[in-house]
Design a protein around this motif. Structure first.
Motif, mmCIF file in Angstrom:
data_model
loop_
_atom_site.group_PDB
_atom_site.id
_atom_site.type_symbol
_atom_site.label_atom_id
_atom_site.label_comp_id
_atom_site.label_asym_id
_atom_site.label_seq_id
_atom_site.Cartn_x
_atom_site.Cartn_y
_atom_site.Cartn_z
ATOM 1 N N THR A 161 55.493 46.651 20.708
ATOM 2 C CA THR A 161 56.818 46.917 20.164
ATOM 3 C C THR A 161 56.771 48.162 19.280
ATOM 4 O OG1 THR A 161 56.397 45.576 18.206
ATOM 5 C CG2 THR A 161 57.341 44.443 20.121
ATOM 6 N N LYS A 162 57.902 48.491 18.680
ATOM 7 C CA LYS A 162 57.977 49.647 17.795
ATOM 8 C C LYS A 162 57.021 49.488 16.618
ATOM 9 C CE LYS A 162 61.491 52.678 15.791
ATOM 10 N NZ LYS A 162 62.954 52.862 15.582
ATOM 11 N N ASN A 163 56.968 48.286 16.049
ATOM 12 C CA ASN A 163 56.053 48.040 14.935
ATOM 13 C C ASN A 163 54.600 48.097 15.399
ATOM 14 O OD1 ASN A 163 55.597 47.150 12.085
ATOM 15 N ND2 ASN A 163 54.653 45.382 13.112
ATOM 16 N N GLY A 164 54.346 47.578 16.596
ATOM 17 C CA GLY A 164 53.001 47.648 17.160
ATOM 18 C C GLY A 164 52.581 49.090 17.402
ATOM 19 N N SER A 200 55.493 35.655 25.977
ATOM 20 C CA SER A 200 55.504 34.365 26.672
ATOM 21 C C SER A 200 54.451 34.326 27.760
ATOM 22 C CB SER A 200 56.886 34.099 27.282
ATOM 23 O OG SER A 200 57.132 34.944 28.392
ATOM 24 N N ASP A 201 53.903 33.142 27.990
ATOM 25 C CA ASP A 201 52.879 32.970 29.027
ATOM 26 C C ASP A 201 53.426 33.310 30.404
ATOM 27 O OD1 ASP A 201 51.121 32.164 27.083
ATOM 28 O OD2 ASP A 201 51.354 30.011 27.473
ATOM 29 N N SER A 202 54.686 32.974 30.657
ATOM 30 C CA SER A 202 55.277 33.237 31.969
ATOM 31 C C SER A 202 55.431 34.732 32.214
ATOM 32 C CB SER A 202 56.634 32.541 32.097
ATOM 33 O OG SER A 202 57.543 33.009 31.119
ATOM 34 N N SER A 203 55.848 35.481 31.179
ATOM 35 C CA SER A 203 55.990 36.937 31.321
ATOM 36 C C SER A 203 54.636 37.602 31.523
ATOM 37 C CB SER A 203 56.681 37.517 30.090
ATOM 38 O OG SER A 203 58.016 37.081 29.986
ATOM 39 N N ILE A 204 53.627 37.109 30.827
ATOM 40 C CA ILE A 204 52.275 37.642 30.997
ATOM 41 C C ILE A 204 51.786 37.375 32.418
ATOM 42 C CG2 ILE A 204 49.859 37.356 30.315
ATOM 43 C CD1 ILE A 204 50.852 36.824 27.467
ATOM 44 N N ALA A 205 52.020 36.148 32.897
ATOM 45 C CA ALA A 205 51.590 35.782 34.251
ATOM 46 C C ALA A 205 52.273 36.650 35.298
ATOM 47 C CB ALA A 205 51.880 34.309 34.509
ATOM 48 N N GLN A 206 53.551 36.918 35.106
ATOM 49 C CA GLN A 206 54.287 37.768 36.043
ATOM 50 C C GLN A 206 53.731 39.184 36.053
ATOM 51 O OE1 GLN A 206 58.461 37.550 35.070
ATOM 52 N NE2 GLN A 206 58.589 35.365 35.496
ATOM 53 N N ARG A 207 53.404 39.693 34.882
ATOM 54 C CA ARG A 207 52.855 41.048 34.796
ATOM 55 C C ARG A 207 51.479 41.126 35.444
ATOM 56 N NH1 ARG A 207 53.044 46.208 35.499
ATOM 57 N NH2 ARG A 207 51.561 47.374 34.211
ATOM 58 N N LYS A 254 64.006 40.793 20.181
ATOM 59 C CA LYS A 254 63.889 39.444 19.624
ATOM 60 C C LYS A 254 63.154 38.511 20.585
ATOM 61 C CE LYS A 254 68.055 39.734 16.751
ATOM 62 N NZ LYS A 254 69.387 39.132 16.458
ATOM 63 N N ALA A 255 62.967 38.972 21.818
ATOM 64 C CA ALA A 255 62.270 38.158 22.815
ATOM 65 C C ALA A 255 60.792 38.047 22.459
ATOM 66 C CB ALA A 255 62.429 38.763 24.203
ATOM 67 N N ALA A 256 60.293 36.841 22.417
ATOM 68 C CA ALA A 256 58.896 36.608 22.036
ATOM 69 C C ALA A 256 57.970 36.739 23.241
ATOM 70 C CB ALA A 256 58.757 35.212 21.430
#
Length: 299
Positions: A276-279, A178-185, A174-176
């Motif tokens: 994700t699974k759908n992706g 996010s710019d912060s998660s992308i930046a961390q990666r 359910k987690a969308a």
């Protein structure tokens, strides 16, 4: 002093001897299992790589295909896995090799030394690579302990439960994105603090070894650049893109990308670097369609 040492040896022997016996048994058992790992005779295509292909390629949607990808799998480990699988399964004629921009980033050279990762493969590696791991890891004791535990697992397990094998796996969250998660990666993959990291010597070397191995066995190689979110892709430093396409092009293999696949935000995990699974379902169907159009179309 001699009496003291003799006492230590006397009390340590009941622990050391069983440990040594188990160590060698786990090594022989793991080698035997990887050297004799059989796929159904109808399986002639393998998917190999790290978490990107593990999450993105649903092998149940591709004919005669098995996904053997593992999270954080360095190419040195992929090489030895694939070498054993090819020898035990001569019907393999196609390999889908997951390689992304991150694959040639320098963080991988340290990442593959972590006991949590290297212990999965320790007992199936040649002695020289075992010694290299033991010498260069920051936690040799932890490496031995985790390797022993996984060696025990391999002694009582089979199939995809073996520590070195891998399989398709994905989930819904359910987690969308996010710019912060992308930046961390982006930071963790391409930068060392504020400085851009160098290139991975290990993955650069073993990419070539894997391609060479496949060509020696007349196996067709498709490099798969798994889908990433546009926000993530735009932040990949240019030198890593250049390294990627130069390496792939020079190796003479066929590259399949997913630029024609229109995925939505909900089809990505928060880091934008995995689907994700759908992706995965969409990516796998897209891959099947692209293969049908390829000049090297396969059945």
């Amino acid at each position: 002093m001699k009496k003291f040492l003799k006492k230590i040896l006397f009390f340590a022997a009941p622990l050391v001897v069983p440990f040594v016996i188990c160590f060698f048994y786990f090594g022989m058992n793991s080698k035997r299992k990887i050297d004799n790992y059989k796929f159904p005779v109808t399986v002639n295509k393998l998917v190999i790589g790290d978490s990107h292909t593990r999450l993105a390629i649903n092998d149940s949607l591709l004919p005669n295909t098995v996904n053997m990808s593992q999270n954080s799998e360095g190419m040195i480990y992929t090489y030895y896995k694939l070498k054993a699988f090819i020898k035990a399964n001569p019907q393999i004629d196609t390999v889908f090799f997951g390689v992304g921009y991150h694959s040639f980033a320098g963080y991988y050279d340290d990442h593959i030394l972590l006991p949590d990762i290297s212990s999965r493969y320790f007992f199936v590696l040649p002695l020289k690579d075992q010694l290299h791991l033991f010498k260069n890891t920051k936690s040799p004791g932890l490496l031995v302990l985790k390797s022993m535990l996984l060696g025990l697992n391999n002694a009582i397990s089979s199939g995809t439960k073996l520590s070195f094998v891998g399989a398709y796996e994905n989930y819904t969250t359910k987690a969308a994105i996010s710019d912060s998660s992308i930046a961390q990666r982006i930071q963790s993959a391409y930068y060392n603090k504020k400085e851009r990291s160098g290139f991975s010597q290990s993955n650069t070397q073993y990419y070539q070894e894997i391609v060479k191995l496949c060509k020696e066995h007349n196996i067709h190689v498709y490099v798969i650049n798994a889908p990433t979110h546009s926000k993530y892709a735009k932040q990949v430093p240019g030198e890593f893109r250049n390294k990627y396409y130069t390496t792939i092009n020079n190796s003479g293999v066929e590259l399949i990308e997913f630029s024609g696949l229109q995925l939505e935000d909900k089809d990505f995990l928060p880091d934008g670097d995995h689907v994700t699974k759908n992706g995965a379902a969409q990516a796998s169907n897209y891959l099947r369609e692209q293969l049908s159009k390829s000049k090297n179309a396969i059945k």
